[in-house]
Every structure is written in C-alpha cells, then in structure tokens.
Scaffold this motif. Sequence first.
Motif, PDB file in Angstrom:
ATOM      1  N   SER A   1       2.842   5.440  -4.150  1.00 59.09           N
ATOM      2  CA  SER A   1       3.409   4.982  -5.426  1.00 59.09           C
ATOM      3  C   SER A   1       4.847   4.516  -5.259  1.00 59.09           C
ATOM      4  O   SER A   1       5.245   3.477  -5.799  1.00 59.09           O
ATOM      5  CB  SER A   1       3.342   6.107  -6.459  1.00 59.09           C
ATOM      6  OG  SER A   1       2.040   6.313  -6.912  1.00 59.09           O
ATOM      7  N   VAL A   2       5.643   5.272  -4.510  1.00 62.38           N
ATOM      8  CA  VAL A   2       7.047   4.908  -4.320  1.00 62.38           C
ATOM      9  C   VAL A   2       7.161   3.593  -3.554  1.00 62.38           C
ATOM     10  O   VAL A   2       7.938   2.698  -3.934  1.00 62.38           O
ATOM     11  CB  VAL A   2       7.798   6.037  -3.577  1.00 62.38           C
ATOM     12  CG1 VAL A   2       9.204   5.587  -3.203  1.00 62.38           C
ATOM     13  CG2 VAL A   2       7.862   7.289  -4.447  1.00 62.38           C
TER      14      VAL A   2
ATOM     15  N   ALA B   1       6.039   0.727  -5.810  1.00 59.76           N
ATOM     16  CA  ALA B   1       7.020   0.443  -6.864  1.00 59.76           C
ATOM     17  C   ALA B   1       8.271  -0.227  -6.305  1.00 59.76           C
ATOM     18  O   ALA B   1       8.830  -1.129  -6.927  1.00 59.76           O
ATOM     19  CB  ALA B   1       7.389   1.733  -7.586  1.00 59.76           C
TER      20      ALA B   1
ATOM     21  N   MET C   1       5.649   2.622 -11.260  1.00 63.89           N
ATOM     22  CA  MET C   1       5.265   3.987 -10.918  1.00 63.89           C
ATOM     23  C   MET C   1       4.187   4.525 -11.868  1.00 63.89           C
ATOM     24  O   MET C   1       3.349   5.344 -11.473  1.00 63.89           O
ATOM     25  CB  MET C   1       6.481   4.905 -10.951  1.00 63.89           C
ATOM     26  CG  MET C   1       7.419   4.758  -9.775  1.00 63.89           C
ATOM     27  SD  MET C   1       6.760   5.411  -8.224  1.00 63.89           S
ATOM     28  CE  MET C   1       6.892   7.181  -8.500  1.00 63.89           C
TER      29      MET C   1
ATOM     30  N   THR D   1      10.360   9.491 -10.322  1.00 58.50           N
ATOM     31  CA  THR D   1      10.833   8.309 -11.060  1.00 58.50           C
ATOM     32  C   THR D   1      12.233   8.535 -11.609  1.00 58.50           C
ATOM     33  O   THR D   1      13.106   7.649 -11.520  1.00 58.50           O
ATOM     34  CB  THR D   1       9.864   7.979 -12.207  1.00 58.50           C
ATOM     35  OG1 THR D   1       8.543   7.814 -11.682  1.00 58.50           O
ATOM     36  CG2 THR D   1      10.283   6.709 -12.910  1.00 58.50           C
TER      37      THR D   1
END
Length: 265
Positions: free
Chosen positions: A68-69, A72, A204, A248
Amino acid sequence: MLVHSKAARRAVHTLFFLLFVPVFALPLLVIVAASFATSWSGALPSGATLTHYQDIGRGDSLHALTTSVLTALAAGLAALTAGTWAALAAEKLGRRTRRLLDALFMLPVAVPSVVVGLSLLVAFSRPPFLLNGTPQIVIIAHTVLVTAFAYQSVTAALARLDPVYEQSAAGLGARPAYVLRRVKLPLLLPSLTAAVGLCFALSMGELSATMMIYPPDWMPLPVQIFAATDRGSLFTGAALAVALMATTLLVLLAVSRIRTKASYR
C-alpha cells in the motif's frame, strides 16, 4: 471568530461535539478498541490482547502494508507530476479548452471507481499493453483516480500566485524554463506538498478499483482488510485498519512538516 457572543460560541462548540463525536470520532474509537479486543460484550468490544498487532509484523499483513505504501507513493508522485504539468499547461489555454481539460481530469472522480478499474482491466488486457496481473496496473489505476485532486490543487495555487515575480524574472532576461524552475515551482512548493499528501492518503484507502485488478502478489492493505472482515475476522481487520490509519497519518505529518518548512523559506 465569526460568532461574537460567548453564549453563542458555547452553543456552536456544543453542537460541533454533538455531531462530531457520534458521527466521526466514536466509530474510529470503536475500531481502535476492537483491534485490542478478544470478544464482543454487547455493542462494544471487550478483552485485551496484542496478538492482532503481532500478526501484522510478519507474513502477509506486513507485505500488504508495504504494498500500500509503495503504491501510494508511486501513484502520488505520478499524479503530482501529471497534475502539475497539466495545470501549468492549462494556464496558457483559452477558457473553453481549459474547461474541457478540467472535465477530462475530473471524469475519473465523477464515475464510480469500480468503473475505472473495469475500464483499465479491459484496456490493458491485450498486447502490446498487456498489464493485467502486474503491479503496474494497480499503480496506474490509483494514479488515474487521484490525479484530479493534484490538478485541482495546483490550479488553485496558480490562480492565487502573484504574477509579479514571474514578470520580474522575465524582465531581467530569465528564460521561461529558468523562471519555471527557480521562481514558479519554489513558490508553488507548499501547494505541491499538500497535493502529494492528499493523493497519498486517497491512494492508501482506495478499494473498489483495486479489487477489480490487483494481482495475488500485489495486494494492498485495504483489500486484505476487506478479506479479513468478509470471513468474520473483525478484530484482525480492525488492527489492520488501525495500522493503515497510523501509517497514513505518519506520512501526512511528515509531508506537513516539509510543507511548513517550505512556507517559511
């Protein structure tokens, strides 16, 4: 500051908390409590354990968070580049062409994100653009969905930018590329950092389009949260959701510090 009466300010504050706590704060607090819970007691979680967070530190959960990081970050930077370039180009266009460009960038936001995912799935299912089953198609989908916000942020910043700096540099003989690199972009830096932070946060949390196209070896954390809760693992899903929110927020705080430093330069 718009309410001068002390009693009226108290009423406004009371109304704000009455609306904020049940609608926004309370659900998040329940998620946090559930991430440490072992069972449900009535309407609230009960018990205490760190097992759910220990599971995040290893295996698929950590890989999903890293995915995800990375997604993003890549989507945020790509969206910032495309949105900034388009906003700078639109500044020189006529009103009708600019409206058409605005509509083009806002189109992915105007339609459900699952439609964007399906369109990319169809568009990149044949050579020479065969990207189905690759991480690249996930990054492209997130970029398409968040570029509109980068474009709008930079466009608004350009509208507020005083043209006297650019005109002074040009009057002193600076070339357009030099004016853009050394004058315009530094003045836009606070808005650029805010735009990339917004794009990162939106990416995210993106789920609908990602569900359509993600490959098994590139599963972002929102997909794993959905899968965990769908099979009844609510406490695991809550811990994953808290990890997603915390990551986040940490990145947004870092971006905010960069933005603050850029504002004082």
